[in-house]
Design an enzyme around this catalytic site. Structure first.
Site, PDB file in Angstrom:
ATOM      1  N   CYS A   1      59.485  82.700 -58.224  1.00 32.46           N
ATOM      2  CA  CYS A   1      58.192  82.049 -58.034  1.00 32.46           C
ATOM      3  C   CYS A   1      57.220  82.973 -57.301  1.00 32.46           C
ATOM      4  CB  CYS A   1      58.355  80.764 -57.237  1.00 32.46           C
ATOM      5  SG  CYS A   1      59.405  79.528 -58.037  1.00 32.46           S
TER       6      CYS A   1
ATOM      7  N   THR B   1      48.329 101.933 -61.304  1.00 35.62           N
ATOM      8  CA  THR B   1      48.432 100.528 -60.908  1.00 35.62           C
ATOM      9  C   THR B   1      49.770  99.891 -61.274  1.00 35.62           C
ATOM     10  OG1 THR B   1      47.388  99.792 -62.972  1.00 35.62           O
ATOM     11  CG2 THR B   1      45.944 100.203 -61.088  1.00 35.62           C
ATOM     12  N   ASP B   2      50.432 100.381 -62.322  1.00 38.70           N
ATOM     13  CA  ASP B   2      51.645  99.707 -62.793  1.00 38.70           C
ATOM     14  C   ASP B   2      52.725  99.619 -61.719  1.00 38.70           C
ATOM     15  OD1 ASP B   2      50.547  99.224 -65.249  1.00 38.70           O
ATOM     16  OD2 ASP B   2      51.642 100.803 -66.298  1.00 38.70           O
TER      17      ASP B   2
ATOM     18  N   THR C   1      45.880 105.983 -63.841  1.00 39.26           N
ATOM     19  CA  THR C   1      44.729 105.839 -64.715  1.00 39.26           C
ATOM     20  C   THR C   1      43.483 106.520 -64.165  1.00 39.26           C
ATOM     21  OG1 THR C   1      45.539 103.743 -65.630  1.00 39.26           O
ATOM     22  CG2 THR C   1      43.179 104.127 -65.760  1.00 39.26           C
TER      23      THR C   1
ATOM     24  N   ASP D   1      52.061 109.473 -64.961  1.00 37.49           N
ATOM     25  CA  ASP D   1      51.762 108.103 -65.334  1.00 37.49           C
ATOM     26  C   ASP D   1      52.682 107.225 -64.499  1.00 37.49           C
ATOM     27  OD1 ASP D   1      51.933 105.526 -66.629  1.00 37.49           O
ATOM     28  OD2 ASP D   1      50.994 106.438 -68.384  1.00 37.49           O
ATOM     29  N   SER D   2      52.130 106.224 -63.813  1.00 33.23           N
ATOM     30  CA  SER D   2      52.963 105.489 -62.860  1.00 33.23           C
ATOM     31  C   SER D   2      54.092 104.715 -63.529  1.00 33.23           C
ATOM     32  CB  SER D   2      52.109 104.545 -62.011  1.00 33.23           C
ATOM     33  OG  SER D   2      51.630 103.448 -62.751  1.00 33.23           O
TER      34      SER D   2
END
Length: 339
Positions: A276, A91-92, A15, A59-60
């Site tokens: 979790c 970031t993805d 991004t 794009d990641s």
């Protein structure tokens, strides 16, 4: 610390360097020069000298394990000419890449700092420039000798980080580890939390098979047929199983367990990771977890799914010995799990 006192910034994509298009934000060429101009416009106060280089920006969300080798090789090629490194990444999948590079660059003796942004630098209110400035300052600290992730107000160990927010500037957390630094008016580095230098360098850039590792998140009623279908491709050699709670599976579901047993019998390495956010796999705490132990599944402790996936990929790309892979998964290499 050796070298020229400079930091290398590698623009991988994401991004931070994107521009608007009719189809939404997309990668665009020319970001290194735009970044230099933006940093110089702020006066560069307190920043180390730096160079900017660009890999083919992606794009990641398009990232594949083979891209980790490209990043690692770029760092290895420039390792002796710089004192620190910043990777600008989407970031993805940033936590996945930061985990992978921590395993590929074991014994590193310089900082490697991942960062990026939630809003492109070309847009108002972008968090990109602030993240880059913090990452540059951190990459100049010789006390940092590990792969880290700098984002928002925190510096995290790369192989402990997870993206937990889509629309907040503090997008990443390390659920089972404390931050390495707080980034406020001052940078407060917790030296007692840093990974110690473990030399010598054990850098490796193997050839990755993108299909070698599969991830399976358990849900109530999962069938054995679903497991067989996921593991049917002949290239699948490892499975990260996202189990319930402390590492539990439906042990009385004969079809499901038989499918896992078939996979283990043909050499697929099973790794047990909890769904979790907080806590650890304790594979023998319940009978439903012990069933996985009987199949040779490796309990991954409090390792994140991203770290387990990346480490399993690195091991499978480095050896054909399934027992060696299991041993490697159980070892603590660079702070990816608690003791």
């Amino acid at each position: 610390m050796t070298g020229t006192g400079r930091v290398l910034v590698l623009h991988v994509g994401g991004t931070i360097g994107m521009v608007a298009s009719p189809q939404g934000y997309r990668p665009a060429p020319g970001f290194p020069e735009r970044l230099r101009q933006a940093l110089h416009a702020t006066g560069g106060q307190g920043l180390p000298a730096f160079d900017v280089r660009e890999l083919d920006p992606i794009d990641s969300a398009e990232l594949r394990p083979r891209d980790w080798a490209v990043m690692a090789q770029a760092l290895v090629d420039h390792w002796d000419r710089y004192d620190g490194f910043v990777l600008l990444h989407g970031t993805d999948t940033m936590a996945w890449s930061a985990s992978a590079l921590s395993f590929l660059l074991r014994g590193l003796d310089k900082p490697v700092v991942f960062t990026g942004s939630q809003i492109p630098m070309s847009e108002p209110r972008s968090d990109g420039l602030g993240n880059v400035e913090n990452a540059l300052r951190l990459a100049a600290l010789p006390a940092l000798r590990e792969v880290t992730l700098c984002f928002g107000r925190h510096l995290l160990r790369g192989n402990r980080a997870r993206k937990l927010a889509t629309a907040q500037f503090d997008a990443f957390e390390a659920p089972n580890a404390l931050p390495l630094a707080e980034l406020g008016i001052d940078i407060h580095l917790h030296r007692d939390r840093l990974w110690p230098a473990t030399g010598p360098r054990r850098f490796a850039v193997p050839t990755f098979d993108d299909e070698a590792v599969a991830v399976l998140a358990l849900h109530p009623g999962m069938s054995g047929a679903a497991v067989d279908a996921l593991l049917a491709p002949p290239g699948v050699r490892g499975l990260v199983l996202l189990s319930y709670g402390a590492g539990n599976v439906p042990a009385n579901h004969q079809g499901f367990m038989a499918a896992l047993a078939r996979a283990a019998a043909r050499g697929v390495v099973l790794v047990n990771v909890t769904q979790c956010l907080h806590g650890s796999v304790q594979q023998g705490a319940y009978a439903t977890g012990s069933a996985l132990g009987a199949l040779g599944a490796v309990p991954a402790g409090d390792m994140t799914p991203e770290a387990a996936f990346a480490k399993l990929h690195v091991l499978l790309a480095s050896t054909d010995d399934a027992d060696a892979v299991r041993r490697g998964m159980a070892e603590r290499w660079c702070g990816e799990m608690g003791r």
